[in-house]
Design a protein around this motif. Structure first.
Motif, short mmCIF file in Angstrom:
data_model
loop_
_atom_site.label_atom_id
_atom_site.label_comp_id
_atom_site.label_asym_id
_atom_site.label_seq_id
_atom_site.Cartn_x
_atom_site.Cartn_y
_atom_site.Cartn_z
N LEU A 1 156.62 84.49 140.23
CA LEU A 1 155.78 83.31 140.37
C LEU A 1 156.10 82.28 139.28
CD1 LEU A 1 152.24 84.78 141.21
CD2 LEU A 1 153.76 83.50 142.74
N GLY A 2 156.36 82.78 138.06
CA GLY A 2 156.72 81.88 136.97
C GLY A 2 158.01 81.13 137.26
N LEU A 3 158.99 81.83 137.83
CA LEU A 3 160.26 81.18 138.20
C LEU A 3 160.04 80.13 139.28
CD1 LEU A 3 162.70 84.25 138.33
CD2 LEU A 3 162.53 82.52 136.52
N LEU A 4 159.18 80.44 140.25
CA LEU A 4 158.89 79.49 141.33
C LEU A 4 158.18 78.25 140.79
CD1 LEU A 4 157.65 81.85 144.20
CD2 LEU A 4 159.80 80.58 144.14
N LEU A 5 157.23 78.46 139.88
CA LEU A 5 156.47 77.34 139.33
C LEU A 5 157.32 76.48 138.40
CD1 LEU A 5 153.08 79.14 138.56
CD2 LEU A 5 153.44 77.32 140.23
N GLU A 6 158.20 77.10 137.64
CA GLU A 6 159.06 76.33 136.74
C GLU A 6 159.98 75.44 137.56
OE1 GLU A 6 162.06 74.83 134.49
OE2 GLU A 6 162.53 76.39 135.95
N ASN A 7 160.61 75.96 138.54
CA ASN A 7 161.39 75.35 139.64
C ASN A 7 162.53 74.39 139.29
OD1 ASN A 7 160.57 72.54 139.68
ND2 ASN A 7 158.78 73.02 140.87
N GLU A 8 162.65 73.95 138.03
CA GLU A 8 163.76 73.06 137.67
C GLU A 8 164.91 73.80 137.00
OE1 GLU A 8 164.42 69.96 138.43
OE2 GLU A 8 162.62 69.95 139.64
N GLY A 9 164.71 75.09 136.73
CA GLY A 9 165.78 75.89 136.15
C GLY A 9 166.79 76.29 137.21
N VAL A 10 167.81 77.01 136.78
CA VAL A 10 168.85 77.44 137.71
C VAL A 10 168.26 78.30 138.82
CG1 VAL A 10 170.95 78.82 137.94
CG2 VAL A 10 170.68 77.30 135.98
N ALA A 11 167.33 79.21 138.47
CA ALA A 11 166.74 80.09 139.49
C ALA A 11 166.07 79.28 140.59
CB ALA A 11 165.72 81.03 138.84
N GLY A 12 165.32 78.25 140.22
CA GLY A 12 164.64 77.42 141.21
C GLY A 12 165.62 76.73 142.13
N HIS A 13 166.69 76.19 141.56
CA HIS A 13 167.70 75.51 142.38
C HIS A 13 168.42 76.49 143.30
CE1 HIS A 13 167.73 71.37 140.74
NE2 HIS A 13 167.21 71.96 139.68
N VAL A 14 168.73 77.67 142.78
CA VAL A 14 169.42 78.68 143.58
C VAL A 14 168.56 79.11 144.76
CG1 VAL A 14 170.15 81.10 143.56
CG2 VAL A 14 170.96 79.54 141.78
N ALA B 1 173.54 87.53 148.04
CA ALA B 1 173.50 86.08 148.23
C ALA B 1 173.05 85.37 146.95
CB ALA B 1 172.57 85.72 149.39
N ILE B 2 172.03 85.93 146.30
CA ILE B 2 171.53 85.33 145.06
C ILE B 2 172.58 85.43 143.96
CG2 ILE B 2 169.89 85.72 143.16
CD1 ILE B 2 167.74 86.16 145.23
N LYS B 3 173.20 86.59 143.83
CA LYS B 3 174.23 86.78 142.81
C LYS B 3 175.38 85.79 143.01
CE LYS B 3 177.26 90.40 140.92
NZ LYS B 3 178.56 89.83 141.32
N ALA B 4 175.84 85.66 144.25
CA ALA B 4 176.96 84.76 144.54
C ALA B 4 176.60 83.31 144.27
CB ALA B 4 177.40 84.94 146.00
N GLU B 5 175.38 82.91 144.63
CA GLU B 5 174.97 81.52 144.43
C GLU B 5 174.80 81.19 142.95
OE1 GLU B 5 173.86 77.59 145.54
OE2 GLU B 5 175.01 79.21 146.48
N ILE B 6 174.28 82.14 142.18
CA ILE B 6 174.14 81.93 140.74
C ILE B 6 175.52 81.77 140.09
CG2 ILE B 6 173.56 83.09 138.56
CD1 ILE B 6 171.04 84.15 139.94
N GLU B 7 176.45 82.63 140.45
CA GLU B 7 177.79 82.55 139.87
C GLU B 7 178.49 81.26 140.27
OE1 GLU B 7 179.87 86.15 140.80
OE2 GLU B 7 178.53 87.40 139.59
N ARG B 8 178.24 80.80 141.49
CA ARG B 8 178.83 79.53 141.93
C ARG B 8 178.21 78.37 141.16
NH1 ARG B 8 177.86 75.16 144.60
NH2 ARG B 8 175.68 75.71 144.90
N PHE B 9 176.92 78.48 140.89
CA PHE B 9 176.16 77.38 140.31
C PHE B 9 176.45 77.20 138.82
CE2 PHE B 9 172.31 74.95 139.27
CZ PHE B 9 172.20 74.14 140.39
N VAL B 10 176.48 78.30 138.07
CA VAL B 10 176.61 78.18 136.61
C VAL B 10 177.97 78.59 136.08
CG1 VAL B 10 174.15 78.49 136.25
CG2 VAL B 10 175.63 80.47 136.19
#
Length: 246
Positions: free
Chosen positions: A211-224, A158-167
């Motif tokens: 945790l760093g990805l969650l805290l940053e939260n405005e990057g692609v990972a956070g949106h995904v 699910a994460i892989k598919a959403e990232i590829e759709r997003f970027v």
């Protein structure tokens, strides 16, 4: 007879006349142009045809001006893949967040960074963003992050598919050891180091990276993650609980 250097000089003048006047930006664009031309010529294309093709791929002057003016906006990742790579290299020369010392990462943490570096060219990207770090975490052998995400009903596919759709996905190319991290990815790793320090942990693990990805939260990972229904605070608490017991 076609002269590549003269054609590139004229192209640079056209860009400058169109509003792209910063020498550093022009140099970066020219570097990409020459790389594209060289690759095409090695494949048997004439210099003139390669030049025309490369300039079309990079974009017209008015389009480039608009795209470069978008630097700093929240949706910068929606730029074309080629332009994202250029912008990251230009911006990466003055980073507000220092990259953590590699010696401070656990073996699994280092494995995550290496996997992120492999994921970027697989997606046709010449930069490492928060999305690649997230993919690296999902492929890591450490179970903390996977366990927490599975409890939230999210799996690797699910994460892989959403990232590829997003970027989006570009042509696959070989990994480059010097591939740069995006400002948001560097910020996420900086926050990971801060979290480890706050917990009095000597090394940065996969849990801290997440945790760093969650805290940053405005990057692609956070949106995904948000798009997939992952609740930031609930997930953060679960990760902290696991880290406290590790």
């Amino acid at each position: 007879m076609f002269n590549l250097d003269q054609a590139i000089s004229a192209w640079r003048r056209q860009l400058a006349a169109g509003g792209i006047k910063t020498p550093e930006v022009l140099d970066e664009l020219e570097s990409h142009l020459r790389d594209d031309v060289e690759q095409q010529v090695r494949s048997g294309t004439s210099e003139e045809q390669a030049f025309n093709s490369a300039t079309q791929q990079i974009g017209q002057t008015n389009v480039l001006k608009v795209e470069f003016n978008k630097v700093g906006l929240a949706k910068w990742w929606q730029l074309p893949i080629k332009l994202k790579g250029m912008l990251i290299r230009i911006l990466g020369r003055e980073q507000p967040f220092p990259f953590p010392d590699l010696n401070t990462f656990t073996p699994r943490g280092l494995q995550t960074l290496e996997l992120a570096r492999e994921e970027a060219p697989r997606l046709g990207h010449d930069f490492i963003g928060t999305e690649h770090v997230l993919l690296g975490l999902m492929k890591s052998e450490d179970g903390i992050v996977l366990k927490v995400l599975r409890k939230a009903g999210v799996d690797n596919s699910a994460i892989k598919a959403e990232i590829e759709r997003f970027v989006g996905v570009g042509p696959v190319h070989e990994a480059n050891m010097a591939i740069p991290y995006t400002p948001r990815a560097r910020k996420a790793l900086h926050l990971a180091a801060r979290e480890a320090n706050a917990l009095n942990h000597v090394h940065i693990s996969t849990g801290h990276i997440f945790l760093g990805l969650l805290l940053e939260n405005e990057g692609v990972a956070g949106h995904v993650l948000r798009n997939l229904g992952v609740q930031t605070e609930t997930t953060r608490e679960a990760i902290l609980k696991d880290l406290a017991g590790s």
